[in-house]
Design a protein around this motif. Structure first.
Motif, PDB file in Angstrom:
ATOM      1  N   SER A  63       0.831  -1.194   0.000  1.00  0.00           N
ATOM      2  CA  SER A  63       0.000   0.000   0.000  1.00  0.00           C
ATOM      3  C   SER A  63       0.868   1.247   0.000  1.00  0.00           C
ATOM      4  O   SER A  63       1.937   1.272   0.612  1.00  0.00           O
ATOM      5  CB  SER A  63      -0.888   0.001   1.249  1.00  0.00           C
ATOM      6  OG  SER A  63      -1.604   1.201   1.336  1.00  0.00           O
ATOM      7  N   SER A  65      -0.389   3.975   1.160  1.00  0.00           N
ATOM      8  CA  SER A  65      -0.990   4.749   2.241  1.00  0.00           C
ATOM      9  C   SER A  65       0.001   4.919   3.392  1.00  0.00           C
ATOM     10  O   SER A  65       0.901   4.115   3.585  1.00  0.00           O
ATOM     11  CB  SER A  65      -2.239   4.024   2.726  1.00  0.00           C
ATOM     12  OG  SER A  65      -2.758   4.657   3.861  1.00  0.00           O
ATOM     13  N   ILE A  66      -0.216   5.947   4.178  1.00  0.00           N
ATOM     14  CA  ILE A  66       0.671   6.211   5.305  1.00  0.00           C
ATOM     15  C   ILE A  66       0.019   5.790   6.621  1.00  0.00           C
ATOM     16  O   ILE A  66       0.515   6.064   7.684  1.00  0.00           O
ATOM     17  CB  ILE A  66       1.074   7.705   5.338  1.00  0.00           C
ATOM     18  CG1 ILE A  66       1.698   8.088   4.007  1.00  0.00           C
ATOM     19  CG2 ILE A  66       2.055   8.007   6.450  1.00  0.00           C
ATOM     20  CD1 ILE A  66       2.102   9.536   3.898  1.00  0.00           C
ATOM     21  N   LYS A  67      -1.076   5.075   6.560  1.00  0.00           N
ATOM     22  CA  LYS A  67      -1.719   4.599   7.787  1.00  0.00           C
ATOM     23  C   LYS A  67      -0.809   3.584   8.480  1.00  0.00           C
ATOM     24  O   LYS A  67      -0.106   2.828   7.828  1.00  0.00           O
ATOM     25  CB  LYS A  67      -3.058   3.949   7.461  1.00  0.00           C
ATOM     26  CG  LYS A  67      -4.062   4.904   6.885  1.00  0.00           C
ATOM     27  CD  LYS A  67      -5.320   4.169   6.488  1.00  0.00           C
ATOM     28  CE  LYS A  67      -6.261   5.089   5.750  1.00  0.00           C
ATOM     29  NZ  LYS A  67      -7.371   4.353   5.139  1.00  0.00           N
ATOM     30  N   LEU A  68      -0.854   3.568   9.803  1.00  0.00           N
ATOM     31  CA  LEU A  68       0.013   2.688  10.582  1.00  0.00           C
ATOM     32  C   LEU A  68      -0.194   1.223  10.209  1.00  0.00           C
ATOM     33  O   LEU A  68       0.770   0.472  10.035  1.00  0.00           O
ATOM     34  CB  LEU A  68      -0.218   2.893  12.080  1.00  0.00           C
ATOM     35  CG  LEU A  68       0.682   2.085  13.010  1.00  0.00           C
ATOM     36  CD1 LEU A  68       2.145   2.404  12.748  1.00  0.00           C
ATOM     37  CD2 LEU A  68       0.326   2.362  14.455  1.00  0.00           C
ATOM     38  N   LYS A  69      -1.442   0.810  10.050  1.00  0.00           N
ATOM     39  CA  LYS A  69      -1.736  -0.578   9.686  1.00  0.00           C
ATOM     40  C   LYS A  69      -1.091  -0.939   8.345  1.00  0.00           C
ATOM     41  O   LYS A  69      -0.506  -2.006   8.191  1.00  0.00           O
ATOM     42  CB  LYS A  69      -3.246  -0.800   9.613  1.00  0.00           C
ATOM     43  CG  LYS A  69      -3.643  -2.185   9.195  1.00  0.00           C
ATOM     44  CD  LYS A  69      -5.148  -2.313   9.066  1.00  0.00           C
ATOM     45  CE  LYS A  69      -5.501  -3.686   8.529  1.00  0.00           C
ATOM     46  NZ  LYS A  69      -6.921  -3.820   8.269  1.00  0.00           N
ATOM     47  N   ASP A  70      -1.180  -0.038   7.378  1.00  0.00           N
ATOM     48  CA  ASP A  70      -0.604  -0.298   6.060  1.00  0.00           C
ATOM     49  C   ASP A  70       0.925  -0.365   6.118  1.00  0.00           C
ATOM     50  O   ASP A  70       1.544  -1.192   5.456  1.00  0.00           O
ATOM     51  CB  ASP A  70      -1.040   0.774   5.058  1.00  0.00           C
ATOM     52  CG  ASP A  70      -2.539   0.718   4.775  1.00  0.00           C
ATOM     53  OD1 ASP A  70      -3.105  -0.387   4.816  1.00  0.00           O
ATOM     54  OD2 ASP A  70      -3.130   1.781   4.525  1.00  0.00           O
ATOM     55  N   LEU A  71       1.516   0.501   6.916  1.00  0.00           N
ATOM     56  CA  LEU A  71       2.976   0.468   7.067  1.00  0.00           C
ATOM     57  C   LEU A  71       3.421  -0.848   7.700  1.00  0.00           C
ATOM     58  O   LEU A  71       4.406  -1.448   7.281  1.00  0.00           O
ATOM     59  CB  LEU A  71       3.454   1.656   7.901  1.00  0.00           C
ATOM     60  CG  LEU A  71       3.323   3.029   7.237  1.00  0.00           C
ATOM     61  CD1 LEU A  71       3.675   4.133   8.228  1.00  0.00           C
ATOM     62  CD2 LEU A  71       4.186   3.121   5.998  1.00  0.00           C
ATOM     63  N   LYS A  72       2.682  -1.313   8.708  1.00  0.00           N
ATOM     64  CA  LYS A  72       3.007  -2.589   9.345  1.00  0.00           C
ATOM     65  C   LYS A  72       2.875  -3.740   8.353  1.00  0.00           C
ATOM     66  O   LYS A  72       3.726  -4.629   8.301  1.00  0.00           O
ATOM     67  CB  LYS A  72       2.083  -2.839  10.547  1.00  0.00           C
ATOM     68  CG  LYS A  72       2.402  -2.005  11.748  1.00  0.00           C
ATOM     69  CD  LYS A  72       1.444  -2.342  12.886  1.00  0.00           C
ATOM     70  CE  LYS A  72       1.731  -1.506  14.105  1.00  0.00           C
ATOM     71  NZ  LYS A  72       0.801  -1.819  15.212  1.00  0.00           N
ATOM     72  N   ASN A  73       1.800  -3.738   7.562  1.00  0.00           N
ATOM     73  CA  ASN A  73       1.613  -4.805   6.575  1.00  0.00           C
ATOM     74  C   ASN A  73       2.699  -4.775   5.501  1.00  0.00           C
ATOM     75  O   ASN A  73       3.159  -5.818   5.050  1.00  0.00           O
ATOM     76  CB  ASN A  73       0.221  -4.716   5.941  1.00  0.00           C
ATOM     77  CG  ASN A  73      -0.870  -5.167   6.881  1.00  0.00           C
ATOM     78  OD1 ASN A  73      -0.598  -5.810   7.897  1.00  0.00           O
ATOM     79  ND2 ASN A  73      -2.101  -4.841   6.564  1.00  0.00           N
TER      80      ASN A  73
END
Length: 91
Positions: A63, A65-73
Motif C-alpha cells: 500500500s 498509504s501512510i496509515k500505521l496498519k498499512d505500514l506494518k503490513n
C-alpha cells in the motif's frame, strides 16, 4: 526434482497448484514438493490434507498509504519476501 509452488488464498489458486503437484509426483515419485502460502488462507487446510509440506509467510498487498496498519503490513510483506528466499534455498 525439487519444486516450490506458491499458492494462497482461495481454492481457485490452491487447487490448480495441487493438481500440478499431483502430476509431478505421478511422473516423478521421488520429487520433493513444497508449497508456499500465507497463514490466513485455505492452503492451511488443503495443502497438508493433500500430503504436501506447506511453509507460510506473512504477505499483504503493498500500500502507498501512510496509515500505521498499512505500514506494518508493508513491513510484514518485506519480511515475508526474505523468508521466501530462505525457503527457496532449503529445497
Amino acid at each position: 526434482m525439487r519444486v516450490i509452488i506458491a499458492a494462497a488464498g482461495t481454492a481457485g489458486h490452491i487447487n490448480p497448484g495441487l493438481a500440478i503437484a499431483n502430476k509431478i509426483k505421478k511422473e516423478s515419485p521421488s520429487s520433493e514438493i513444497m508449497f508456499l502460502g500465507t497463514d490466513r488462507g485455505l492452503e492451511n487446510d488443503l495443502v497438508p490434507r493433500a500430503g504436501y509440506v506447506l511453509k507460510t509467510i506473512q504477505a499483504y498487498g503493498l500500500s502507498k498509504s501512510i496509515k500505521l496498519k498499512d505500514l506494518k503490513n508493508n513491513f510484514k510483506t518485506l519480511r515475508g519476501i526474505r523468508r521466501s528466499k530462505k525457503n527457496c534455498k532449503r529445497i
